[in-house]
Design a protein around this motif. Sequence first.
Motif, mmCIF file in Angstrom:
data_model
loop_
_atom_site.group_PDB
_atom_site.id
_atom_site.type_symbol
_atom_site.label_atom_id
_atom_site.label_comp_id
_atom_site.label_asym_id
_atom_site.label_seq_id
_atom_site.Cartn_x
_atom_site.Cartn_y
_atom_site.Cartn_z
ATOM 1 N N SER A 1 0.821 -1.209 0.000
ATOM 2 C CA SER A 1 0.000 0.000 0.000
ATOM 3 C C SER A 1 0.856 1.261 0.000
ATOM 4 N N VAL A 2 2.161 1.102 0.186
ATOM 5 C CA VAL A 2 3.101 2.225 0.177
ATOM 6 C C VAL A 2 4.279 1.857 -0.712
ATOM 7 N N VAL A 3 4.685 2.789 -1.571
ATOM 8 C CA VAL A 3 5.882 2.613 -2.394
ATOM 9 C C VAL A 3 6.799 3.802 -2.143
ATOM 10 N N ILE A 4 8.042 3.505 -1.755
ATOM 11 C CA ILE A 4 9.045 4.545 -1.514
ATOM 12 C C ILE A 4 10.076 4.494 -2.635
ATOM 13 N N LEU A 5 10.364 5.656 -3.215
ATOM 14 C CA LEU A 5 11.424 5.789 -4.212
ATOM 15 C C LEU A 5 12.563 6.538 -3.545
ATOM 16 N N PRO A 6 13.578 5.841 -3.041
ATOM 17 C CA PRO A 6 14.654 6.505 -2.310
ATOM 18 C C PRO A 6 15.651 7.154 -3.263
ATOM 19 N N GLY A 7 16.085 8.346 -2.938
ATOM 20 C CA GLY A 7 17.164 9.018 -3.630
ATOM 21 C C GLY A 7 17.410 8.614 -5.066
ATOM 22 N N MET A 8 16.495 8.922 -5.977
ATOM 23 C CA MET A 8 16.611 8.487 -7.368
ATOM 24 C C MET A 8 16.836 9.671 -8.291
ATOM 25 N N ASP A 9 17.755 9.461 -9.218
ATOM 26 C CA ASP A 9 17.994 10.425 -10.283
ATOM 27 C C ASP A 9 17.502 9.873 -11.615
ATOM 28 N N ALA A 10 17.656 8.568 -11.831
ATOM 29 C CA ALA A 10 17.271 7.936 -13.091
ATOM 30 C C ALA A 10 16.305 6.790 -12.819
ATOM 31 N N ILE A 11 15.351 6.599 -13.737
ATOM 32 C CA ILE A 11 14.371 5.536 -13.601
ATOM 33 C C ILE A 11 13.911 5.137 -15.000
ATOM 34 N N SER A 12 13.599 3.880 -15.170
ATOM 35 C CA SER A 12 13.123 3.406 -16.468
ATOM 36 C C SER A 12 11.653 3.779 -16.653
ATOM 37 N N ALA A 13 11.241 3.865 -17.907
ATOM 38 C CA ALA A 13 9.853 4.223 -18.203
ATOM 39 C C ALA A 13 8.890 3.194 -17.633
ATOM 40 N N GLY A 14 9.232 1.906 -17.760
ATOM 41 C CA GLY A 14 8.350 0.865 -17.244
ATOM 42 C C GLY A 14 8.134 0.978 -15.754
ATOM 43 N N ASN A 15 9.204 1.235 -15.008
ATOM 44 C CA ASN A 15 9.078 1.389 -13.557
ATOM 45 C C ASN A 15 8.246 2.609 -13.195
ATOM 46 N N LEU A 16 8.504 3.717 -13.874
ATOM 47 C CA LEU A 16 7.782 4.941 -13.549
ATOM 48 C C LEU A 16 6.303 4.803 -13.879
ATOM 49 N N TRP B 1 -0.039 4.690 -7.902
ATOM 50 C CA TRP B 1 -0.437 5.935 -7.226
ATOM 51 C C TRP B 1 -1.870 6.314 -7.580
ATOM 52 N N ARG B 2 -2.223 6.199 -8.838
ATOM 53 C CA ARG B 2 -3.590 6.535 -9.264
ATOM 54 C C ARG B 2 -4.614 5.587 -8.626
ATOM 55 N N ALA B 3 -4.178 4.368 -8.316
ATOM 56 C CA ALA B 3 -5.081 3.389 -7.698
ATOM 57 C C ALA B 3 -5.195 3.572 -6.190
ATOM 58 N N GLY B 4 -4.451 4.519 -5.618
ATOM 59 C CA GLY B 4 -4.559 4.797 -4.192
ATOM 60 C C GLY B 4 -3.349 4.413 -3.363
ATOM 61 N N VAL B 5 -2.316 3.862 -3.977
ATOM 62 C CA VAL B 5 -1.102 3.519 -3.237
ATOM 63 C C VAL B 5 -0.365 4.804 -2.869
ATOM 64 N N THR B 6 0.082 4.891 -1.622
ATOM 65 C CA THR B 6 0.848 6.056 -1.169
ATOM 66 C C THR B 6 2.249 5.995 -1.754
ATOM 67 N N VAL B 7 2.674 7.064 -2.421
ATOM 68 C CA VAL B 7 3.998 7.131 -3.041
ATOM 69 C C VAL B 7 4.819 8.194 -2.326
ATOM 70 N N VAL B 8 6.039 7.807 -1.919
ATOM 71 C CA VAL B 8 6.929 8.699 -1.183
ATOM 72 C C VAL B 8 8.273 8.754 -1.902
ATOM 73 N N PHE B 9 8.731 9.967 -2.220
ATOM 74 C CA PHE B 9 10.075 10.190 -2.742
ATOM 75 C C PHE B 9 10.945 10.716 -1.610
ATOM 76 N N THR B 10 12.221 10.314 -1.586
ATOM 77 C CA THR B 10 13.129 10.840 -0.574
ATOM 78 C C THR B 10 14.375 11.421 -1.230
ATOM 79 N N THR B 11 14.906 12.467 -0.637
ATOM 80 C CA THR B 11 16.180 13.116 -0.960
ATOM 81 C C THR B 11 16.202 13.778 -2.328
ATOM 82 N N GLN B 12 15.940 13.035 -3.378
ATOM 83 C CA GLN B 12 15.872 13.628 -4.713
ATOM 84 C C GLN B 12 14.865 12.849 -5.541
#
Length: 743
Positions: free
Chosen positions: A554-569, A576-587
């Motif tokens: 129910s929660v997804v954290i993206l820690p300190g990321m600069d680059a990410i693939s299109a599929g992952n994003l 996130w649109r389905a209601g999962v809490t998304v948290v970014f940290t640091t960058q």
Amino acid sequence: MRKLMTKIICTLVLCMLASCQRGSTSYTTRDFSCPGMEWRPIPLWFWNNTTVRGDEVERQLEQMVLADGYGGCAILPFGGGFGPGYLSAEYFEVYGRAVETARRMGAHMSVYDEYGFPSGSMGAINGSGVTTFMNNHPGYTVKRLDKTEFGVQGGARLERRLELRGRLMSLVAWNRGTNGMVNLRPMLQSEGELVWDVPEGEWTVMCFECVTDGDPNVDYLSQEAVSLFVHDTHEAYLSRLPGAFRGTVVSTFFDEPTMYRAQGRMWTDDFNERYEQAYGSSPELLYPALWYDIGPVTAAARNRLFGLRSELYARAFMGTISQWAAGHGILATGHQDQEEIANPTSVAGDLMKAGKYLSMPGIDKIGGGRPTEDFYKVVSSSANCWDKDYVMSETYGAMGNIPVETMYQVAVEQYTKGVNHLIPHAVWYDDRNVTFLPELSWRNPLYNAELPRFNRFLSRLNYMLARPGRHMADVAVIYPIETQYAGHYLDGPRGYYEGGVAVPGTDYPMVSRLLTDSLGVDFTYLHPEVLDDRCLVEGGRLRMQNRVNSEEFSVVILPGMDAISAGNLQRVEEAWRAGVTVVFTTQTPSRSADLEGDDEAVRQAVARMLQGQGGRPALFVPRPTASSLAAALAERTDVPDVCFSGGEHPFNYLHKVIRGRDVYLFGNIDATPCRLAVTLRRPMQGALLMDPHTGLTSEPELATTADGRLQLQLLLQPNRAVFLVDGALVGQNGVLPGGVGNP
């Protein structure tokens, strides 16, 4: 002698009784109190710097099993003074005495695949010093990628002889002003003569060659080379001791391979062919990105090149050994060197993927102040992602004569973070000549009184956890390997042993520590490959679909990321649109990890989530602390799986579902006693507390909160742990319960 024979007979009887339950995933109070031989820890046993004798081998192994409570051994030949000769007839004669002793006692063995370490040279390092594998197979040792370069001015003809020393991987010209690339391979004439009419501008000509490094270890990136190593080592044990593989030998063990060798520039001759097979194009114009920022494609080029290198490493070395082991009905385990490097690109390559092809991913907790505990979750999550039942840790090596309480503290932390097979380091054949303390045997007065109790403690942990089941955690943390690749380059300032480059914004080890140790929140790292291939959004959750270990978040954290693939994003945004809490940290991500990707599309997708364009706004925690992460997690809309309240610090915990029923392990790794209210989301009937320190089982007092959740008060002393188990899983006095569902 009569006492010894009595102990042996009792041990064999207990093993026969325990073997009746091996196929079951249920528990009994009797077997928990006194687990069978198959659940006992198997230590490394150094045959160190002396000539080993068969009678002494038999005597020591009997003491390890009967006096110390070990379940067998993994023999590690070590040092220049070791004899008899490694893999000689005399060696196997003595080794065979160990096998026969283990078989007679119902104990088990793991085949350590090297003389000394790291695995791969057959004794050249920490062994005899003889480069046996290199001598046997001179063309199949470690390769290195070298670069030479020179500048040229445009508007003239270049004619220059190149002194090629290895296999040419790429010959390109780079215009630093425009980031234009020209493939010069067609301009290379016979005998290394380069002839090129240089266009206008300032150009740098770069020549990349794969050369033999001189390191005596096997070419870790080549399946053909590793197959030769397996033939010379593993097959030698099988051919000389075939009976050992019918129940006594249960696993193989490799030790400390790494890609920091070859100055962190490990490569292999057929890399370009492998790339073309994977991607359908040539990598030659991308090679400059291994050293330089070549413009907008840098992050994607590095992900392609470093990502493929990691895949070749994992598949060739770990995969080849694991395939051989599976073919002979045993497990394969081992660990990397320098697992504590946050940027693993030129060390383990990808620490999660290093476990992908293993039946038992592993890690090493050793001395020297290395923060291995920040990476336990990486390795246990590798097992979770690729549906493996077992997670190994080689533990205590070179930690010195640590207090017994420290041994318990380390074990409690490891098992609450997903380890279920601790290999103690170590017992030493010659205990007067120990290289890496502690010496963990009946001869050492610092440990001999406690070792039997400690090994029973480990056996009970193994008994409860080393079996198929689902890991339960609400929080997923995306493993930021794509950012590590994007920020990495060869010959970095930190030196190859320390990984070369500390990638800016890397915070995932800290996020891991804050979640588990400060907030009492368990989680699973999701590898980018797994997020693409094994995860879907369903029912307002991100679900990882495996045959056994299916998890939902129910929660997804993206820690300190600069680059990410299109599929992952795309998958994260969908969740996130389905209601999962998304948290970014640091960058937050700003670059695409795909060659066909769009950096601006990455930034726009992140902005949509943070601005709430289509759902509740995602959260950004620029400076992760216990309080700032707790505040972000408080924004979730669901009820957590486990909550702690009422104390100064939470417990560490692990929650598994085995045969449809719940098994929790709670541990206190802090220096003070702790009493907490533990609140559980899932219902239980007939819950039991099972103490791995004593083997005792009791019924807890459970209360029901206003919202219908279960709650119990739990007091744990420092370095102590306890299981809370659904009583439907546990039989009494060896009688198994029935009617329990599937995992």
